[in-house]
Design a protein around this motif. Structure first.
Motif, PDB file in Angstrom:
ATOM      1  N   THR A 217      -8.094  27.961  24.811  1.00 20.22           N
ATOM      2  CA  THR A 217      -7.998  26.554  25.197  1.00 20.22           C
ATOM      3  C   THR A 217      -8.355  25.657  24.028  1.00 20.22           C
ATOM      4  N   ARG A 218      -7.545  24.609  23.854  1.00 21.75           N
ATOM      5  CA  ARG A 218      -7.853  23.561  22.883  1.00 21.75           C
ATOM      6  C   ARG A 218      -7.969  22.249  23.658  1.00 21.75           C
ATOM      7  N   SER A 219      -9.088  21.574  23.494  1.00 22.89           N
ATOM      8  CA  SER A 219      -9.355  20.347  24.240  1.00 22.89           C
ATOM      9  C   SER A 219      -9.768  19.240  23.290  1.00 22.89           C
ATOM     10  N   ILE A 220      -9.529  18.022  23.723  1.00 21.38           N
ATOM     11  CA  ILE A 220     -10.032  16.853  23.006  1.00 21.38           C
ATOM     12  C   ILE A 220     -10.803  16.002  24.001  1.00 21.38           C
ATOM     13  N   TYR A 221     -12.060  15.714  23.684  1.00 18.16           N
ATOM     14  CA  TYR A 221     -12.935  14.932  24.557  1.00 18.16           C
ATOM     15  C   TYR A 221     -13.216  13.574  23.915  1.00 18.16           C
ATOM     16  N   ARG A 222     -13.313  12.565  24.744  1.00 18.92           N
ATOM     17  CA  ARG A 222     -13.707  11.254  24.244  1.00 18.92           C
ATOM     18  C   ARG A 222     -15.142  11.301  23.725  1.00 18.92           C
ATOM     19  N   GLY A 223     -15.325  10.798  22.519  1.00 16.18           N
ATOM     20  CA  GLY A 223     -16.651  10.825  21.933  1.00 16.18           C
ATOM     21  C   GLY A 223     -17.623   9.867  22.574  1.00 16.18           C
ATOM     22  N   ASP A 224     -17.108   8.849  23.286  1.00 15.39           N
ATOM     23  CA  ASP A 224     -18.000   7.850  23.881  1.00 15.39           C
ATOM     24  C   ASP A 224     -18.415   8.206  25.298  1.00 15.39           C
ATOM     25  N   THR A 225     -17.970   9.351  25.816  1.00 11.25           N
ATOM     26  CA  THR A 225     -18.293   9.710  27.191  1.00 11.25           C
ATOM     27  C   THR A 225     -18.948  11.078  27.323  1.00 11.25           C
ATOM     28  N   TYR A 226     -18.907  11.897  26.305  1.00  8.43           N
ATOM     29  CA  TYR A 226     -19.322  13.287  26.459  1.00  8.43           C
ATOM     30  C   TYR A 226     -20.371  13.677  25.430  1.00  8.43           C
ATOM     31  N   ASP A 227     -21.421  14.358  25.900  1.00  9.74           N
ATOM     32  CA  ASP A 227     -22.443  14.939  25.042  1.00  9.74           C
ATOM     33  C   ASP A 227     -22.555  16.427  25.378  1.00  9.74           C
ATOM     34  N   PHE A 228     -22.579  17.268  24.370  1.00  9.79           N
ATOM     35  CA  PHE A 228     -22.815  18.690  24.576  1.00  9.79           C
ATOM     36  C   PHE A 228     -24.253  18.997  24.199  1.00  9.79           C
ATOM     37  N   VAL A 229     -24.963  19.706  25.082  1.00  4.34           N
ATOM     38  CA  VAL A 229     -26.393  19.939  24.922  1.00  4.34           C
ATOM     39  C   VAL A 229     -26.658  21.440  24.886  1.00  4.34           C
ATOM     40  N   ALA A 230     -27.464  21.863  23.909  1.00  7.49           N
ATOM     41  CA  ALA A 230     -27.840  23.273  23.799  1.00  7.49           C
ATOM     42  C   ALA A 230     -29.358  23.382  23.728  1.00  7.49           C
ATOM     43  N   GLU A 231     -29.906  24.376  24.401  1.00  7.56           N
ATOM     44  CA  GLU A 231     -31.339  24.652  24.321  1.00  7.56           C
ATOM     45  C   GLU A 231     -31.575  25.689  23.230  1.00  7.56           C
ATOM     46  N   LEU A 232     -32.461  25.381  22.307  1.00  9.57           N
ATOM     47  CA  LEU A 232     -32.776  26.286  21.206  1.00  9.57           C
ATOM     48  C   LEU A 232     -34.194  26.825  21.370  1.00  9.57           C
ATOM     49  N   ARG A 233     -34.364  28.115  21.096  1.00  5.45           N
ATOM     50  CA  ARG A 233     -35.680  28.734  21.203  1.00  5.45           C
ATOM     51  C   ARG A 233     -36.071  29.344  19.853  1.00  5.45           C
ATOM     52  N   LEU A 234     -37.340  29.304  19.572  1.00  7.96           N
ATOM     53  CA  LEU A 234     -37.858  29.902  18.356  1.00  7.96           C
ATOM     54  C   LEU A 234     -37.794  31.413  18.475  1.00  7.96           C
ATOM     55  N   GLY A 235     -37.222  32.062  17.463  1.00  9.28           N
ATOM     56  CA  GLY A 235     -37.120  33.509  17.495  1.00  9.28           C
ATOM     57  C   GLY A 235     -38.489  34.162  17.387  1.00  9.28           C
ATOM     58  N   ASP A 236     -38.584  35.381  17.895  1.00 11.76           N
ATOM     59  CA  ASP A 236     -39.842  36.137  17.848  1.00 11.76           C
ATOM     60  C   ASP A 236     -39.986  36.752  16.460  1.00 11.76           C
ATOM     61  N   SER A 237     -40.827  36.159  15.661  1.00  9.72           N
ATOM     62  CA  SER A 237     -40.983  36.614  14.285  1.00  9.72           C
ATOM     63  C   SER A 237     -41.688  37.975  14.193  1.00  9.72           C
ATOM     64  N   SER A 238     -42.293  38.396  15.310  1.00 11.30           N
ATOM     65  CA  SER A 238     -43.022  39.677  15.294  1.00 11.30           C
ATOM     66  C   SER A 238     -42.074  40.865  15.358  1.00 11.30           C
ATOM     67  N   LYS A 239     -40.862  40.625  15.852  1.00 10.51           N
ATOM     68  CA  LYS A 239     -39.921  41.720  15.990  1.00 10.51           C
ATOM     69  C   LYS A 239     -39.438  42.148  14.609  1.00 10.51           C
TER      70      LYS A 239
END
Length: 243
Positions: A217-239
């Motif tokens: 799929t190829r899509s075009i979204y209006r920049g003034d109406t859409y926000d994409f949100v991602a949750e980021l987590r700190l990696g486990d440095s002990s591994k």
């Protein structure tokens, strides 16, 4: 108010919209009428209007005129879940609909053949939809699937993924690429924004549990109406750390 005449006129129009003298969706007076009311040249009017179109305050529709842009509610979509547009909007309590731009069977392009893993000359089902909430267009989606997966594109209802789920062919994961883009003329008319407005170009390749590519799929979204949100987590440095 000082400054160049076109900027003074631009502020005057913006103030009229803020006061409610002109409402979202209303047609702007003609270039000639505005020139007479403001006692400026039509060149000045044209320049002020072009600035407001670039700012997204006004929208020009070919053959219809210039209108005050609709006030749009920004939408957030999570990047952590694979959902359809319909499902995503339903979770937000937003009524959405689609206007079909195309749906049919075609000979696959070289790009579609490679991405979908098809044989030379094999057909694909192409569907293109304008996605709206109310009367406000949000996005244009253009999807390609193997014709063996989607032999009857006309049978799709509101949601492609719900349709595929009936046949056990709903994707379970996807790779999505997002980049900034300026919206071209054809898409700008459909999305009711100025040509060259900021947009989000998204390519999604979706997979079945077997690893087969099911959808491109190829899509075009209006920049003034859409926000994409991602949750980021700190990696486990002990591994993998050395004792």
């Amino acid at each position: 108010m000082g400054g160049p005449l076109y900027l003074q006129l631009k502020r005057w129009i913006e103030d009229a919209i803020t006061r409610g003298t002109i409402n979202p969706g209303d047609a702007l007076p003609s270039e000639r009428d505005l020139a007479q009311r403001a006692d400026v040249s039509r060149v000045t009017v044209r320049k002020a209007v072009q600035q407001l179109v670039q700012d997204g305050v006004l929208v020009q529709r070919h053959g219809s005129g210039t209108f005050v842009a609709s006030q749009t509610q920004r939408v957030e979509q999570s990047l952590s879940q694979l959902t359809s547009f319909t499902e995503d909007m339903a979770r937000r309590g937003m009524a959405v609909r689609a206007e079909w731009l195309d749906r049919g069977l075609y000979v696959a392009s070289p790009e579609e053949t490679i991405i979908l893993g098809l044989a030379a000359g094999e057909q694909v089902a192409r569907i293109a939809r304008l996605r709206l909430t109310g009367d406000v267009p949000l996005a244009i989606e253009r999807a390609s699937l193997a014709s063996t997966i989607l032999p009857d594109p006309v049978g799709i209802g509101d949601s492609l993924y719900k349709y595929l789920e009936k046949f056990g062919a709903r994707p379970i994961r996807a790779i999505q690429r997002i980049r900034a883009a300026n919206i071209a003329e054809e898409d700008a008319q459909l999305l009711q924004v100025a040509v060259g407005s900021a947009g989000l170009h998204i390519e999604r390749t979706s997979y079945l549990a077997t690893g087969r590519v099911i959808e491109f799929t190829r899509s075009i979204y209006r920049g003034d109406t859409y926000d994409f949100v991602a949750e980021l987590r700190l990696g486990d440095s002990s591994k993998g750390a050395k004792p």
